[in-house]
Design a protein around this motif. Structure first.
Motif, PDB file in Angstrom:
ATOM      1  N   ARG A  92       0.834  -1.198   0.000  1.00  4.25           N
ATOM      2  CA  ARG A  92       0.000   0.000   0.000  1.00  4.25           C
ATOM      3  C   ARG A  92       0.874   1.255   0.000  1.00  4.25           C
ATOM      4  NH1 ARG A  92      -5.443  -0.558   3.565  1.00  4.25           N
ATOM      5  NH2 ARG A  92      -6.417  -2.208   2.335  1.00  4.25           N
ATOM      6  N   ILE A  93       0.400   2.264  -0.738  1.00  3.65           N
ATOM      7  CA  ILE A  93       1.104   3.537  -0.853  1.00  3.65           C
ATOM      8  C   ILE A  93       0.149   4.652  -0.461  1.00  3.65           C
ATOM      9  CG2 ILE A  93       2.418   5.071  -2.363  1.00  3.65           C
ATOM     10  CD1 ILE A  93       3.685   2.297  -2.041  1.00  3.65           C
ATOM     11  N   ALA A  94       0.509   5.446   0.549  1.00  2.26           N
ATOM     12  CA  ALA A  94      -0.305   6.586   0.975  1.00  2.26           C
ATOM     13  C   ALA A  94       0.150   7.831   0.223  1.00  2.26           C
ATOM     14  CB  ALA A  94      -0.172   6.798   2.483  1.00  2.26           C
ATOM     15  N   ILE A  95      -0.803   8.555  -0.366  1.00  2.00           N
ATOM     16  CA  ILE A  95      -0.479   9.758  -1.140  1.00  2.00           C
ATOM     17  C   ILE A  95      -1.235  10.937  -0.539  1.00  2.00           C
ATOM     18  CG2 ILE A  95      -0.534  10.851  -3.410  1.00  2.00           C
ATOM     19  CD1 ILE A  95      -0.532   8.042  -4.638  1.00  2.00           C
ATOM     20  N   GLU A  96      -0.504  11.962  -0.151  1.00  2.00           N
ATOM     21  CA  GLU A  96      -1.080  13.164   0.452  1.00  2.00           C
ATOM     22  C   GLU A  96      -0.713  14.362  -0.418  1.00  2.00           C
ATOM     23  OE1 GLU A  96      -3.197  15.204   3.614  1.00  2.00           O
ATOM     24  OE2 GLU A  96      -3.131  13.150   2.871  1.00  2.00           O
ATOM     25  N   ALA A 156       0.971   9.500   9.766  1.00  2.00           N
ATOM     26  CA  ALA A 156      -0.050   8.822  10.576  1.00  2.00           C
ATOM     27  C   ALA A 156      -0.956   7.970   9.692  1.00  2.00           C
ATOM     28  CB  ALA A 156      -0.877   9.851  11.350  1.00  2.00           C
ATOM     29  N   TYR A 157      -1.330   8.501   8.532  1.00  2.09           N
ATOM     30  CA  TYR A 157      -2.155   7.734   7.600  1.00  2.09           C
ATOM     31  C   TYR A 157      -1.409   6.498   7.101  1.00  2.09           C
ATOM     32  CZ  TYR A 157      -5.237  11.826   7.246  1.00  2.09           C
ATOM     33  OH  TYR A 157      -6.098  12.855   7.514  1.00  2.09           O
ATOM     34  N   ALA A 158      -0.131   6.695   6.784  1.00  2.00           N
ATOM     35  CA  ALA A 158       0.657   5.575   6.273  1.00  2.00           C
ATOM     36  C   ALA A 158       0.725   4.452   7.299  1.00  2.00           C
ATOM     37  CB  ALA A 158       2.059   6.046   5.891  1.00  2.00           C
ATOM     38  N   VAL A 159       0.957   4.824   8.554  1.00  2.00           N
ATOM     39  CA  VAL A 159       0.998   3.812   9.615  1.00  2.00           C
ATOM     40  C   VAL A 159      -0.375   3.168   9.785  1.00  2.00           C
ATOM     41  CG1 VAL A 159       1.319   3.464  12.097  1.00  2.00           C
ATOM     42  CG2 VAL A 159       2.925   4.897  10.827  1.00  2.00           C
ATOM     43  N   GLY A 160      -1.423   3.993   9.816  1.00  2.00           N
ATOM     44  CA  GLY A 160      -2.771   3.479  10.043  1.00  2.00           C
ATOM     45  C   GLY A 160      -3.259   2.559   8.948  1.00  2.00           C
ATOM     46  N   HIS A 161      -2.798   2.777   7.724  1.00  2.00           N
ATOM     47  CA  HIS A 161      -3.228   1.945   6.597  1.00  2.00           C
ATOM     48  C   HIS A 161      -2.191   0.881   6.233  1.00  2.00           C
ATOM     49  CE1 HIS A 161      -6.965   3.997   5.637  1.00  2.00           C
ATOM     50  NE2 HIS A 161      -6.348   5.165   5.739  1.00  2.00           N
ATOM     51  N   ASP A 162      -1.185   0.727   7.098  1.00  2.00           N
ATOM     52  CA  ASP A 162      -0.133  -0.271   6.869  1.00  2.00           C
ATOM     53  C   ASP A 162       0.521  -0.053   5.511  1.00  2.00           C
ATOM     54  OD1 ASP A 162       1.492  -2.421   7.558  1.00  2.00           O
ATOM     55  OD2 ASP A 162       0.171  -3.894   6.617  1.00  2.00           O
ATOM     56  N   LEU A 167      15.704  -0.383   8.618  1.00  2.00           N
ATOM     57  CA  LEU A 167      14.683  -1.299   9.129  1.00  2.00           C
ATOM     58  C   LEU A 167      14.264  -2.349   8.103  1.00  2.00           C
ATOM     59  CD1 LEU A 167      12.414   1.289  10.969  1.00  2.00           C
ATOM     60  CD2 LEU A 167      13.802  -0.484  12.060  1.00  2.00           C
ATOM     61  N   GLY A 168      14.386  -2.014   6.827  1.00  2.00           N
ATOM     62  CA  GLY A 168      13.921  -2.933   5.796  1.00  2.00           C
ATOM     63  C   GLY A 168      12.474  -2.656   5.428  1.00  2.00           C
ATOM     64  N   SER A 169      12.035  -3.260   4.356  1.00  2.00           N
ATOM     65  CA  SER A 169      10.711  -2.945   3.812  1.00  2.00           C
ATOM     66  C   SER A 169       9.569  -3.468   4.658  1.00  2.00           C
ATOM     67  CB  SER A 169      10.599  -3.505   2.386  1.00  2.00           C
ATOM     68  OG  SER A 169      10.827  -4.904   2.389  1.00  2.00           O
ATOM     69  N   GLU A 170       9.814  -4.410   5.562  1.00  2.00           N
ATOM     70  CA  GLU A 170       8.725  -4.940   6.383  1.00  2.00           C
ATOM     71  C   GLU A 170       8.328  -3.972   7.490  1.00  2.00           C
ATOM     72  OE1 GLU A 170       6.810  -7.643   5.865  1.00  2.00           O
ATOM     73  OE2 GLU A 170       7.867  -7.627   3.966  1.00  2.00           O
ATOM     74  N   LYS A 171       9.310  -3.267   8.073  1.00  2.00           N
ATOM     75  CA  LYS A 171       9.035  -2.391   9.209  1.00  2.00           C
ATOM     76  C   LYS A 171       9.113  -0.912   8.855  1.00  2.00           C
ATOM     77  CE  LYS A 171      10.767  -5.696  12.668  1.00  2.00           C
ATOM     78  NZ  LYS A 171      11.760  -5.911  13.755  1.00  2.00           N
ATOM     79  N   GLY A 172       9.895  -0.567   7.857  1.00  2.00           N
ATOM     80  CA  GLY A 172      10.105   0.835   7.541  1.00  2.00           C
ATOM     81  C   GLY A 172       9.039   1.408   6.627  1.00  2.00           C
TER      82      GLY A 172
END
Length: 322
Positions: free
Chosen positions: A75-79, A95-101, A130-135
């Motif tokens: 998923r990619i968040a775009i603001e 915050a949106y990016a974290v909330g939407h994983d 961190l890598g792509s799983e956590k970052g």
């Protein structure tokens, strides 16, 4: 068609106000971009698929402008924001990016100040560690528009991005290389020999240590500037052949005065003429072993607490993974 005929058809695009093309950010620009996500192909995220617009995040009173998905399902968040980006949009976007994983945040604005580019560089360094799983990767994109005759040409210019968009990790089945040998095997073949020499030089440096970052196929080259405070990364070397220089750590070390910051920048320019101008984590492509070692020698002598009298022998156990 003859060459003079072609020359006669060359025209200069005229810049136009973004608002004259899309009068409203929420009512015009966001719907247009959602229907034309292929204009963001230059980000290197892959062909984006629209998930939704004005996507609600529970417990938050505002919506994410666009939620998209990469071909491999990330998923990619775009603001979006007209004029100059501000803290509210950047913080809310995260915050949106974290909330939407989401695995990446794309902030599109007409202007991104140096302060926000520095923040994005800092966050992208964390993402690469961190890598792509956590970052979460952060892309800052400037939007402008030009007119040629009756046609409008949108321009999307990337002003901040991670050094690499982490895709499938090369190496072992557990998620990446866990040793210097495995890291070198994952290196681009054209860079492997230089990488090996850089790592061998670092391993022989008194007081130095290395940390393998399996998730980003990289190794942090650390040096403990002040005993008892732990190591700080001087470089991060990636299997892709890119090396970041952690200027932000040095610049803020001990509240250096402007004269010493200028001295640091002169040394960086001398040793790495091709270094890009990211303020916190500038990078160089295909670094050479000689300048890499020479700048580290200079830096360790220059930073307070870095003299040879404070160095300790390299502990074989200091080679760790993260």
């Amino acid at each position: 068609m003859t060459q003079p005929d072609l020359i006669g058809r060359i025209v200069r695009p005229e810049p136009v106000e973004v608002r004259s093309v899309w009068p409203g950010e929420a009512t015009h620009f966001t719907p247009w971009l959602a229907a034309n996500l292929d204009w963001l192909d230059a980000l290197g995220l892959g062909r984006l698929e629209l998930v939704g617009t004005e996507v609600v995040l529970p417990t938050v009173n505002r919506n994410l402008d666009i939620l998209a998905r990469t071909p491999d399902g990330r998923r990619i968040a775009i603001e979006n924001q007209y004029l100059k980006v501000d803290h509210d949009h950047l913080t809310r976007g995260l915050a949106y990016a974290v909330g939407h994983d989401a695995k990446a945040l794309v902030v599109i604005a007409e202007d991104h100040g140096s302060e926000f580019i520095a923040i994005a560089d800092y966050l992208n360094s964390a993402y690469e560690q961190l890598g792509s799983e956590k970052g979460i990767a952060v892309f800052l994109v400037q939007v402008t528009a030009e007119q040629v005759g009756q046609a409008i040409v949108p321009r999307f210019t990337v002003v901040a991005r991670p050094n690499t968009w982490l895709t499938a990790v090369h190496g072992q089945d557990d998620g990446g290389p866990r040793s210097v040998t495995a890291l070198l095997a994952a290196c681009d073949s054209s860079f492997r020999s230089a990488a090996q020499e850089i790592l061998e030089q670092w391993e022989s440096r008194p007081g130095a240590s290395m940390r393998i970052n399996a998730g980003s196929v990289s190794v942090s080259l650390d040096y403990p500037y002040i005993p008892g405070e732990g190591p700080r990364s001087v470089y991060v070397l990636y299997g892709t052949g890119v090396m970041t220089v952690n200027r932000g750590y040095f610049k803020d070390f001990g509240s250096l005065g402007e004269d010493r910051v200028a001295e640091l920048d002169r040394a960086l320019e001398t040793h790495f003429p091709a270094l890009n101008d990211r303020p916190y984590y500038p990078s160089v492509v295909a670094p050479e072993p000689g300048p890499t070692a020479a700048f580290a020698d200079w830096l360790i002598e220059w930073i307070p607490g870095g003299s040879p009298h404070n160095r300790v022998g390299l502990n074989p156990a200091s080679l760790s993974t993260s």
